[in-house]
Enzyme design. Structure first.
Site, short mmCIF file in Angstrom:
data_model
loop_
_atom_site.label_atom_id
_atom_site.label_comp_id
_atom_site.label_asym_id
_atom_site.label_seq_id
_atom_site.Cartn_x
_atom_site.Cartn_y
_atom_site.Cartn_z
N HIS A 274 0.83 -1.21 0.00
CA HIS A 274 0.00 0.00 0.00
C HIS A 274 0.87 1.26 0.00
O HIS A 274 0.63 2.20 -0.77
CB HIS A 274 -0.94 -0.02 1.21
CG HIS A 274 -1.71 1.25 1.40
ND1 HIS A 274 -2.99 1.41 0.93
CD2 HIS A 274 -1.39 2.42 2.01
CE1 HIS A 274 -3.42 2.63 1.24
NE2 HIS A 274 -2.46 3.25 1.90
N GLU A 275 1.91 1.25 0.84
CA GLU A 275 2.79 2.43 0.90
C GLU A 275 3.57 2.60 -0.41
O GLU A 275 3.78 3.71 -0.89
CB GLU A 275 3.77 2.34 2.08
CG GLU A 275 3.11 2.25 3.46
CD GLU A 275 2.06 3.32 3.71
OE1 GLU A 275 2.22 4.44 3.22
OE2 GLU A 275 1.05 3.01 4.40
N HIS A 278 1.49 4.33 -2.98
CA HIS A 278 1.53 5.80 -2.86
C HIS A 278 2.76 6.34 -3.58
O HIS A 278 2.72 7.36 -4.26
CB HIS A 278 1.61 6.22 -1.39
CG HIS A 278 0.29 6.15 -0.66
ND1 HIS A 278 -0.86 6.72 -1.14
CD2 HIS A 278 -0.05 5.61 0.54
CE1 HIS A 278 -1.85 6.53 -0.27
NE2 HIS A 278 -1.39 5.84 0.75
N GLU A 351 -6.11 7.03 -1.30
CA GLU A 351 -6.04 5.82 -0.47
C GLU A 351 -6.71 4.64 -1.17
O GLU A 351 -6.21 3.51 -1.13
CB GLU A 351 -6.67 6.06 0.90
CG GLU A 351 -5.96 7.10 1.75
CD GLU A 351 -4.51 6.73 2.05
OE1 GLU A 351 -4.16 5.54 2.00
OE2 GLU A 351 -3.71 7.65 2.31
N ASP A 355 -4.84 1.18 -2.36
CA ASP A 355 -5.30 -0.17 -2.04
C ASP A 355 -5.40 -1.03 -3.29
O ASP A 355 -5.01 -2.20 -3.30
CB ASP A 355 -6.68 -0.11 -1.35
CG ASP A 355 -6.55 0.14 0.16
OD1 ASP A 355 -5.42 0.12 0.66
OD2 ASP A 355 -7.60 0.36 0.81
ZN LIG Z 1 -2.25 5.22 2.53
#
Ligand SMILES: [Zn+2]
EC number: 3.4.24.-
Length: 413
Positions: A274-275, A278, A351, A355
């Protein structure tokens, strides 16, 4: 104050009042969670998380309202102006020393208004619910460090801003917007190097399964991830989390040691993915660009409102009188409160996207679902906050939304 100005201030205050009242209402009466939640959580778990969130929401809205009430009290009467005159008398009419004294006075008062809420929410409640691992002394040390930093940075900002109002009487807001934009980039770049280490220690992840996981994920994401660090979050909290921060050479993924200690490897993988998502999607830079746009908008509006409100003071040559600071703070507080839904909608979009990308990277929706369930259980996240609360204040989709998105992703494979 012109008639137009009073209409603007009244509208801002009424809007903020209505949004706050609705927030209070849904905090006290959150309603039912969707039935699908019972597939993942027990009623006791949902209830416990809701009670915890209820307290935290009350603290945050009451703190906001107290600060607004204090600023209104200063602006509405003659107090803002008489404090400023007092500061000018004290310094024999010298402008900048008076501005500094006035700023410190307002800053200290706002700190005093906010402190009880801050202490209750981040120390007492955190201990009552078993999250905090911090001693009272360590909490105060954090508070002092943070406050000194804030005092220096915002003090410098106020001095520059008021200097700019004298230098460019009609366009200072654009100059301030430019400066703030540059500062946003510089501070994002420097934050992980200078500020974060004041509060925590960071270690590169050691050789082992997590490191291998990072290398594999980075390969799949097409990223050169140099820095994945473990932060000693456990010195303050039992909560687990992770974040991606920095810019250019200071970009890094930070994992809480609490995450590595208490979560199974495939859930840790889902967090790292997930990070990385980003990172891959450039969310920090895109967020910064939104921030710059918001800065210019906010400062331009601030100038327009000040011009209508303090027509006489602003028409005089030289820098703005110090007491305009309070009206500035009030406007910025109200405008950022009202701007929250937009800011959070953008954040939730990023976000959700992160995901989705994370699922592509791991191909493991089951782990993502268990991760969301575990995080919500252990961190007491509201499984499905009332839609109004989510609209106003949620920077992330709700755990239930994230679980359902992962279910949906899994079903289409
Ligand atoms: Zn996040």
């Amino acid at each position: 104050m012109t008639a137009k100005a009073s209409i603007i201030w009244t509208t801002l205050l009424i809007l903020a009042g209505i949004l706050s009242l609705a927030f209070l209402f849904f905090t006290l009466f959150p309603g039912k969670v969707p039935a699908v939640a019972w597939q993942y959580f027990t009623p006791a778990e949902v209830e416990r998380a809701r009670r915890y969130q209820q307290i935290m929401r009350l603290v945050s809205i009451l703190s906001f309202l107290a600060q607004i009430a204090f600023l209104v009290w200063l602006v509405a009467g003659t107090r803002a102006a008489s404090w400023s005159e007092g500061a000018l008398r004290l310094t024999g009419g010298r402008y900048y020393p008076a501005l500094v004294i006035y700023f410190v006075l307002i800053w200290l008062s706002l700190k005093a208004v906010g402190l009880p809420f801050n202490f209750y929410g981040s120390f007492i409640v955190q201990h009552q619910w078993g999250f905090s691992t911090q001693s009272l002394a360590s909490w105060w040390l954090d508070y002092l460090k943070g406050s000194v930093l804030d005092l220096i940075l915002s003090g410098a900002g106020v001095l520059l801003l008021f200097w700019a109002t004298g230098r460019w009487p009609h366009t200072w807001w654009a100059a301030a917007g430019l400066f703030l934009s540059g500062w946003l980039f510089v501070s994002t770049f420097l934050w992980p190097l200078l500020i974060a280490p004041l509060f925590n220690r960071f270690q590169p992840i050691p050789e082992g399964p997590v490191k291998t996981m990072v290398t594999q994920l980075a390969g799949r994401a097409g990223l050169k991830v140099k820095e994945v660090l473990v932060m000693d979050a456990s010195r303050r909290t039992t909560r687990a989390n992770a974040y991606f921060t920095g810019l250019g050479a200071t970009k890094r993924i930070v994992l809480y040691d609490t995450l590595l200690a208490a979560y199974p490897p495939d859930e840790v993988e889902a967090v790292i993915a997930h990070e990385m998502a980003h990172w891959q999607r450039g969310h920090i830079v895109r967020g910064l660009l939104w921030g710059i746009l918001a800065n210019f908008l906010l400062l331009g509006l601030l100038y327009a409102v000040l011009k209508l409100t303090f027509t006489y003071e602003i028409a005089r040559p030289g820098s703005y009188p110090p007491h305009l600071l309070v009206a500035m703070l009030l406007f910025l507080q109200l405008a950022s409160f009202l701007g929250q839904p937009v800011q959070n909608a953008i954040s939730r979009r990023y976000e959700t996207e992160a995901d989705q990308v994370a699922l592509e990277l791991t191909g493991n929706p089951g782990a993502m679902i268990r991760l969301q369930v575990d995080l919500a259980r252990k961190n007491l996240g509201d499984i499905a906050p009332p839609p109004y609360i989510a609209w106003l204040t949620s920077s992330h989709p709700s755990p239930l939304d994230r679980i359902q998105a992962a279910e949906k992703w899994g079903a289409t494979r």
